[in-house]
Design a protein around this motif. Structure first.
Motif, PDB file in Angstrom:
ATOM      1  N   VAL A   1       0.837  -1.201   0.000  1.00  0.00           N
ATOM      2  CA  VAL A   1       0.000   0.000   0.000  1.00  0.00           C
ATOM      3  C   VAL A   1       0.872   1.251   0.000  1.00  0.00           C
ATOM      4  N   ASN A   2       1.963   1.224   0.750  1.00  0.00           N
ATOM      5  CA  ASN A   2       2.915   2.339   0.733  1.00  0.00           C
ATOM      6  C   ASN A   2       3.420   2.606  -0.680  1.00  0.00           C
ATOM      7  N   ALA A   3       3.812   1.525  -1.348  1.00  0.00           N
ATOM      8  CA  ALA A   3       4.370   1.670  -2.694  1.00  0.00           C
ATOM      9  C   ALA A   3       3.339   2.248  -3.662  1.00  0.00           C
ATOM     10  N   LEU A   4       2.111   1.762  -3.599  1.00  0.00           N
ATOM     11  CA  LEU A   4       1.079   2.219  -4.529  1.00  0.00           C
ATOM     12  C   LEU A   4       0.671   3.661  -4.257  1.00  0.00           C
ATOM     13  N   PHE A   5       0.502   4.014  -2.982  1.00  0.00           N
ATOM     14  CA  PHE A   5       0.040   5.360  -2.663  1.00  0.00           C
ATOM     15  C   PHE A   5       1.110   6.409  -2.939  1.00  0.00           C
ATOM     16  N   THR A   6       2.360   6.096  -2.658  1.00  0.00           N
ATOM     17  CA  THR A   6       3.405   7.087  -2.905  1.00  0.00           C
ATOM     18  C   THR A   6       3.750   7.193  -4.385  1.00  0.00           C
ATOM     19  N   SER A   7       3.335   6.208  -5.163  1.00  0.00           N
ATOM     20  CA  SER A   7       3.612   6.256  -6.603  1.00  0.00           C
ATOM     21  C   SER A   7       2.475   6.861  -7.406  1.00  0.00           C
ATOM     22  N   TYR A   8       1.235   6.608  -7.009  1.00  0.00           N
ATOM     23  CA  TYR A   8       0.089   6.974  -7.835  1.00  0.00           C
ATOM     24  C   TYR A   8      -0.828   8.032  -7.226  1.00  0.00           C
ATOM     25  N   MET A   9      -0.618   8.376  -5.962  1.00  0.00           N
ATOM     26  CA  MET A   9      -1.442   9.387  -5.318  1.00  0.00           C
ATOM     27  C   MET A   9      -0.613  10.640  -5.038  1.00  0.00           C
ATOM     28  N   PRO A  10      -1.261  11.795  -4.935  1.00  0.00           N
ATOM     29  CA  PRO A  10      -0.513  13.028  -4.627  1.00  0.00           C
ATOM     30  C   PRO A  10       0.244  12.888  -3.314  1.00  0.00           C
ATOM     31  N   LEU A  11       1.460  13.429  -3.288  1.00  0.00           N
ATOM     32  CA  LEU A  11       2.306  13.328  -2.106  1.00  0.00           C
ATOM     33  C   LEU A  11       1.980  14.442  -1.116  1.00  0.00           C
ATOM     34  N   GLU A  12       0.711  14.585  -0.847  1.00  0.00           N
ATOM     35  CA  GLU A  12       0.236  15.581   0.108  1.00  0.00           C
ATOM     36  C   GLU A  12      -0.183  14.873   1.389  1.00  0.00           C
ATOM     37  N   PRO A  13      -0.061  15.536   2.551  1.00  0.00           N
ATOM     38  CA  PRO A  13      -0.346  14.871   3.822  1.00  0.00           C
ATOM     39  C   PRO A  13      -1.715  14.209   3.872  1.00  0.00           C
ATOM     40  N   GLU A  14      -2.735  14.885   3.364  1.00  0.00           N
ATOM     41  CA  GLU A  14      -4.085  14.328   3.451  1.00  0.00           C
ATOM     42  C   GLU A  14      -4.226  13.049   2.647  1.00  0.00           C
ATOM     43  N   TRP A  15      -3.678  13.040   1.439  1.00  0.00           N
ATOM     44  CA  TRP A  15      -3.771  11.847   0.598  1.00  0.00           C
ATOM     45  C   TRP A  15      -2.972  10.686   1.197  1.00  0.00           C
ATOM     46  N   GLN A  16      -1.778  10.989   1.706  1.00  0.00           N
ATOM     47  CA  GLN A  16      -0.957   9.924   2.281  1.00  0.00           C
ATOM     48  C   GLN A  16      -1.522   9.441   3.622  1.00  0.00           C
TER      49      GLN A  16
END
Length: 375
Positions: A316-331
């Motif tokens: 999940v870390n890999a997918l979110f940091t690769s495909y989602m905005p690197l903003e605090p709320e999204w992470q």
């Protein structure tokens, strides 16, 4: 929570009362361990840090002591299984050790193989120091034997060390019971095992637990585990109140002395947990009702969650940091998703891996025992 309870409900529909308070402790400790690893290892937590600095700091540093709850509960339940009345001696010590290995190792090895597969998959999108290197045959073999920490191999999952320590502590308890039986002979020395465990707690907390070089060995953790043993024996309703008080005092005095010498919050938590088990550990709670259904479900899958949450969190870390905005709320949403995915994966692992493997191993052991008897 409802989804997790629903997934597990089909596995065990037993209507009898359960040790609900133990399940509550296990469920809570398991959640803290998952959240600790999410906060400690990142990289999602690195981006969320500005949003929840104090919470992540606490989860990343202090929440790990929740493992003490598992250590104390482990001792409590092992005393229930191996020596309910606290008397020395054990029938078939090697068979007892083998049964423990057969219970712990198969799901652990399955989860280790899962981690070995998921880690390089996560590595397609992410490079992070929390990820282990390429898996070797020696590393896998050491994990299968629960000797990875002792032999100096890198753990393939964040919780791998605990499984090996649990097995060591079990073997140490079996050894103490066997030696006690040899010493007692035909005499009923009801004080012998509580005294031996009290001395073990004392030496553990005043020597081994003060030296991190012992943290791959059972004596480092025996102080907490021994408190669980003593809590079961002290809470025996067949004992007189004076005997109950004496046993808990025997357990508590070494701990208080150790805390006076060098205060350790993890040991204080172990003492609080032991006191809670002494008071409520044997209490049966209803197996029905929405709240208890959730608690008992989370308690049942706690070992499975402990085994599989780390590789799931990595993915999940890999997918979110690769495909989602690197903003605090999204992470932060990613961290919550990893938490939920870990619970769901734990429930699935319990139902389709841990339980079937347990049944298969029991069947094999039964057949082997039948062959020995017939021979």
């Amino acid at each position: 929570m409802k989804a997790v309870a629903g997934m597990v409900a089909g596995v065990d529909q037993a209507a009898r009362a359960q040790f609900g308070w133990i399940n509550l402790l296990k469920a809570g400790a398991a959640q803290l361990i998952v959240l600790h690893h999410l906060a400690f290892y990142g990289p999602m937590s690195d981006y969320v840090q500005p949003l929840w600095p104090d919470l992540l700091a606490w989860l990343g540093s202090n929440a790990r002591i929740a493992v003490q709850v598992f250590l104390v509960i482990g001792g409590f339940l092992v005393a229930k299984s191996l020596s309910p009345a606290g008397r020395p001696g054990i029938v078939s010590p090697m068979q007892a050790v083998w049964r423990r290995y057969a219970k712990l190792a198969p799901p652990f090895l399955a989860a280790t193989l899962l981690a070995a597969i998921i880690t390089p998959v996560a590595g397609i999108w992410m490079t992070h120091d929390s990820m282990s290197g390429a898996v070797t045959l020696g590393q896998l073999s050491a994990h299968a034997l629960l000797l990875h920490g002792v032999l100096g191999y890198e753990s393939l999952s964040a919780g791998a060390w605990y499984v090996a320590i649990d097995f060591q502590l079990y073997m140490l308890t079996v050894l103490l019971l066997w030696l006690g039986g040899r010493l007692a002979g035909k005499r009923r020395l009801g004080w012998l095992m509580p005294l031996a465990v009290t001395l073990g707690i004392l030496f553990s907390l005043l020597y081994f637990n003060l030296d991190a070089g012992w943290d791959n060995w059972a004596p480092y953790f025996f102080g907490s585990y021994g408190l669980g043993l003593m809590a079961w024996w002290a809470s025996d309703p067949a004992r007189k109140p004076g005997a109950m008080t004496m046993l808990m005092a025997m357990a508590a005095v070494p701990v208080l002395l150790a805390l006076a010498v060098d205060y350790r919050s993890r040991i204080a938590l172990a003492l609080v947990t032991a006191c809670a088990l002494f008071l409520f550990g044997r209490a049966r709670t209803p197996s029905h009702g929405r709240a208890w259904n959730v608690i008992n479900a989370l308690g049942r899958i706690s070992y499975a969650v402990f085994l599989v949450h780390f590789p799931v969190s990595l993915l999940v870390n890999a997918l979110f940091t690769s495909y989602m905005p690197l903003e605090p709320e999204w992470q932060a949403l990613g961290m919550l998703a990893a938490w939920g995915a870990s619970l769901a994966a734990g429930a699935a692992f319990y139902r389709w891996v841990e339980v079937p493997l347990g049944r298969a191993v029991q069947s094999l052991m039964g057949r082997a025992g039948a062959r020995v008897v017939s021979a």
